[in-house]
Design an enzyme around this catalytic site. Structure first.
Site, PDB file in Angstrom:
ATOM      1  N   ASN A  27     -10.378  -0.470  -0.271  1.00 37.72           N
ATOM      2  CA  ASN A  27      -8.883  -0.199  -0.276  1.00 37.72           C
ATOM      3  C   ASN A  27      -8.337  -0.871  -1.660  1.00 37.72           C
ATOM      4  OD1 ASN A  27      -6.157  -0.600   0.287  1.00 37.72           O
ATOM      5  ND2 ASN A  27      -6.437  -1.482   2.271  1.00 37.72           N
ATOM      6  N   CYS A  51       0.638  -1.212   0.089  1.00 35.61           N
ATOM      7  CA  CYS A  51      -0.012   0.147   0.006  1.00 35.61           C
ATOM      8  C   CYS A  51       0.749   1.139  -0.147  1.00 35.61           C
ATOM      9  CB  CYS A  51      -0.741   0.131   1.047  1.00 35.61           C
ATOM     10  SG  CYS A  51      -1.997  -1.580   1.310  1.00 35.61           S
ATOM     11  N   HIS A  74      -3.545   7.101   2.756  1.00 32.20           N
ATOM     12  CA  HIS A  74      -4.004   5.774   2.378  1.00 32.20           C
ATOM     13  C   HIS A  74      -5.349   5.489   2.402  1.00 32.20           C
ATOM     14  CE1 HIS A  74      -4.169   1.505   1.181  1.00 32.20           C
ATOM     15  NE2 HIS A  74      -3.834   1.231   2.353  1.00 32.20           N
TER      16      HIS A  74
HETATM   17  O1  UT7 Z   1      -4.220  -1.415   3.459  1.00 32.90           O
HETATM   18  C1  UT7 Z   1      -3.185  -2.024   4.192  1.00 32.90           C
HETATM   19  C2  UT7 Z   1      -3.436  -1.890   5.482  1.00 32.90           C
HETATM   20  N1  UT7 Z   1      -4.608  -2.491   6.134  1.00 32.90           N
HETATM   21  C3  UT7 Z   1      -5.290  -1.875   7.059  1.00 32.90           C
HETATM   22  O2  UT7 Z   1      -4.888  -0.929   7.653  1.00 32.90           O
HETATM   23  C4  UT7 Z   1      -6.455  -2.675   7.708  1.00 32.90           C
HETATM   24  C5  UT7 Z   1      -6.449  -2.317   9.190  1.00 32.90           C
HETATM   25  N2  UT7 Z   1      -7.473  -3.140   9.853  1.00 32.90           N
HETATM   26  C6  UT7 Z   1      -8.735  -2.631   9.724  1.00 32.90           C
HETATM   27  O3  UT7 Z   1      -9.144  -1.719   9.029  1.00 32.90           O
HETATM   28  C7  UT7 Z   1      -9.666  -3.514  10.754  1.00 32.90           C
HETATM   29  O4  UT7 Z   1      -9.235  -4.285  11.741  1.00 32.90           O
HETATM   30  C8  UT7 Z   1     -11.084  -4.387  10.025  1.00 32.90           C
HETATM   31  C9  UT7 Z   1     -11.940  -3.478   9.399  1.00 32.90           C
HETATM   32  C10 UT7 Z   1     -10.122  -5.316   9.204  1.00 32.90           C
HETATM   33  C11 UT7 Z   1     -11.651  -5.114  11.208  1.00 32.90           C
HETATM   34  O5  UT7 Z   1     -12.135  -4.315  12.096  1.00 32.90           O
HETATM   35  P1  UT7 Z   1     -12.125  -4.413  13.634  1.00 32.90           P
HETATM   36  O6  UT7 Z   1     -12.739  -3.719  14.527  1.00 32.90           O
HETATM   37  O7  UT7 Z   1     -10.467  -4.526  13.994  1.00 32.90           O
HETATM   38  O8  UT7 Z   1     -12.731  -6.232  13.783  1.00 32.90           O
HETATM   39  P2  UT7 Z   1     -11.930  -7.374  14.479  1.00 32.90           P
HETATM   40  O9  UT7 Z   1     -11.084  -8.007  13.406  1.00 32.90           O
HETATM   41  O10 UT7 Z   1     -11.615  -6.952  15.727  1.00 32.90           O
HETATM   42  O11 UT7 Z   1     -13.250  -8.363  14.327  1.00 32.90           O
HETATM   43  C12 UT7 Z   1     -14.333  -7.985  15.303  1.00 32.90           C
HETATM   44  C13 UT7 Z   1     -15.668  -9.252  14.971  1.00 32.90           C
HETATM   45  C14 UT7 Z   1     -14.762 -10.430  14.796  1.00 32.90           C
HETATM   46  O12 UT7 Z   1     -15.750 -11.491  15.523  1.00 32.90           O
HETATM   47  P3  UT7 Z   1     -15.215 -12.075  17.097  1.00 32.90           P
HETATM   48  O13 UT7 Z   1     -14.222 -12.837  16.861  1.00 32.90           O
HETATM   49  O14 UT7 Z   1     -15.447 -10.732  17.995  1.00 32.90           O
HETATM   50  O15 UT7 Z   1     -16.678 -12.840  17.402  1.00 32.90           O
HETATM   51  C15 UT7 Z   1     -14.692 -10.915  13.449  1.00 32.90           C
HETATM   52  O16 UT7 Z   1     -15.022 -12.233  13.292  1.00 32.90           O
HETATM   53  O17 UT7 Z   1     -15.957  -8.806  13.612  1.00 32.90           O
HETATM   54  C16 UT7 Z   1     -16.050 -10.247  12.896  1.00 32.90           C
HETATM   55  N3  UT7 Z   1     -15.702  -9.844  11.583  1.00 32.90           N
HETATM   56  C17 UT7 Z   1     -17.005  -9.561  10.684  1.00 32.90           C
HETATM   57  N4  UT7 Z   1     -18.098  -9.661  11.064  1.00 32.90           N
HETATM   58  C18 UT7 Z   1     -19.104  -9.287  10.048  1.00 32.90           C
HETATM   59  C19 UT7 Z   1     -14.589  -9.762  10.639  1.00 32.90           C
HETATM   60  N5  UT7 Z   1     -15.237  -9.403   9.562  1.00 32.90           N
HETATM   61  C20 UT7 Z   1     -16.398  -9.388   9.408  1.00 32.90           C
HETATM   62  C21 UT7 Z   1     -17.463  -9.049   8.443  1.00 32.90           C
HETATM   63  N6  UT7 Z   1     -18.601  -8.982   8.661  1.00 32.90           N
HETATM   64  N7  UT7 Z   1     -17.002  -8.632   7.136  1.00 32.90           N
END
Ligand code: UT7
Length: 326
Positions: free
Chosen positions: A283, A113, A253
């Site tokens: 993204n 990225c 980004h």
């Molecule tokens: O471009 C390169 C750099 N990349 C980034 O900067 C990405 C950075 N990360 C993020 O943007 C965020 O971490 C995400 C958007 C990927 C995820 O958000 P989060 O608030 O960190 O969620 P999480 O990974 O802590 O997941 C929370 C919950 C999980 O469920 P449990 O384990 O709490 O039951 C996931 O399984 O959300 C669940 N989950 C979803 N639920 C519905 C993960 N993806 C999804 C989804 N729909 N698409």
């Protein structure tokens, strides 16, 4: 060479849109989750026969037109991507052939990225050392071809698209004033396509384990991203004797609107100084900054004399920022 400036810009996203409603039918997710966690509403997806160099071609032709240049006048093509048309030759060479830039050197730059920021900095180096007079720098990705549409943690985030800029010696606008680039390879596993390279060459077993797709430790990356975004903006500014208060706009980004919100708050900047178009494209990795720069210019968000910060972070981990005076 007194300075290096941006003489033209272009962007392209594939026609096909993939909305949150479409994704609800593919994985266990919801428009509500995707919108509140990432800010994304839709993203664009390549047609089956459309490649990263095709995206680059459309963006590149537009950038040449806006710079008033012919393809033969180009001295260099630097293509930032980690979703290349082929492992060999480079996507830059595929593009060079298609666009007819027969006098240009061409290579790909792999910094995920952060690739567009790395690419602009390399282009500035080539121009200031006299190797080239101008360069086309592209950031573009066909993320959909490397996305696992069974993994809800990643597939809702990524989109296809990209942009191109022409940088030239002594171009009057978009002067590249100062840069800061860095990397930390101890975090290499955080964002990775484990298969298809020399670690896990293509094999039945590799494909069965879905190693040909992007894996991301989203939560770890999120925390890192907020901190490194702020640090990168401040470090590049301090290298050219400026501060956050001097900025008219940050063109960051686009990975998650919450990262941008948190970073703006940390720097004491109002929301409107942090450009954000993630709702429409998701993204697009190396594509996000040239797309955002193009849109900010065309929406009248950038005026003559404005001080901008372009800032990226991503796989590697890599990060960096460039201060631009328009
Ligand atoms: O471009 C390169 C750099 N990349 C980034 O900067 C990405 C950075 N990360 C993020 O943007 C965020 O971490 C995400 C958007 C990927 C995820 O958000 P989060 O608030 O960190 O969620 P999480 O990974 O802590 O997941 C929370 C919950 C999980 O469920 P449990 O384990 O709490 O039951 C996931 O399984 O959300 C669940 N989950 C979803 N639920 C519905 C993960 N993806 C999804 C989804 N729909 N698409």
């Amino acid at each position: 060479v007194k300075h290096v400036g941006i003489a033209g810009t272009g962007m392209y996203v594939p026609e096909k849109r993939l909305t949150n409603a479409d994704l609800e039918k593919m994985v266990e997710t919801s428009d509500e989750w995707i919108t509140t966690r990432s800010g994304i509403k839709e993203r664009h997806i390549c047609a089956p026969d459309e490649t990263t160099s095709d995206i680059g071609l459309k963006a590149g032709v537009q950038a040449l037109e806006s710079a008033g240049m012919e393809p033969e006048e180009l001295d260099a093509i630097i293509f930032a991507t980690f979703t290349p048309d082929t492992l060999c030759p480079s996507t830059a060479c595929h593009l060079q052939g298609k666009i007819g830039a027969k006098n240009a050197l061409a290579f790909d730059l792999s910094a995920a990225c952060s690739g567009f920021i790395y690419g602009l900095t390399v282009a500035k180096g080539l121009i200031t050392t006299g190797v080239c007079k101008n360069a086309m720098v592209l950031g573009a990705e066909a993320m959909s071809k490397f996305t696992d549409y069974q993994d809800r943690g990643t597939c809702v985030l990524f989109g296809d698209g990209g942009g191109a800029v022409i940088v030239k010696a002594d171009a009057p606008d978009g002067r590249l004033l100062g840069e800061y680039l860095c990397a930390d390879g101890t975090m290499a596993e955080h964002i990775i396509i484990p298969g298809g390279g020399s670690r896990n060459p293509c094999s039945q077993n590799m494909l069965e384990n879905r190693l040909n797709y992007i894996k991301m430790a989203g939560n770890e990356v999120f925390k890192f991203a907020v901190r490194i975004l702020v640090h990168s903006v401040e470090e590049a500014l301090s290298r050219c004797g400026r501060s956050v208060q001097d900025l008219s706009l940050i063109v960051p980004h686009q990975a998650n609107y919450r990262i941008l919100d948190a970073a703006a708050r940390k720097m004491g900047l109002p929301d409107e100084k942090m450009f954000n178009n993630i709702a429409n494209y998701g993204n697009t990795s190396a594509g996000t900054i040239p797309i955002a720069l193009y849109e900010a210019l065309h929406q009248g968000r950038i005026k003559k004399g404005d001080l901008l910060s372009l800032v990226a972070f991503g796989g590697g981990m890599t990060w960096g920022s460039i201060v631009v005076e328009w």
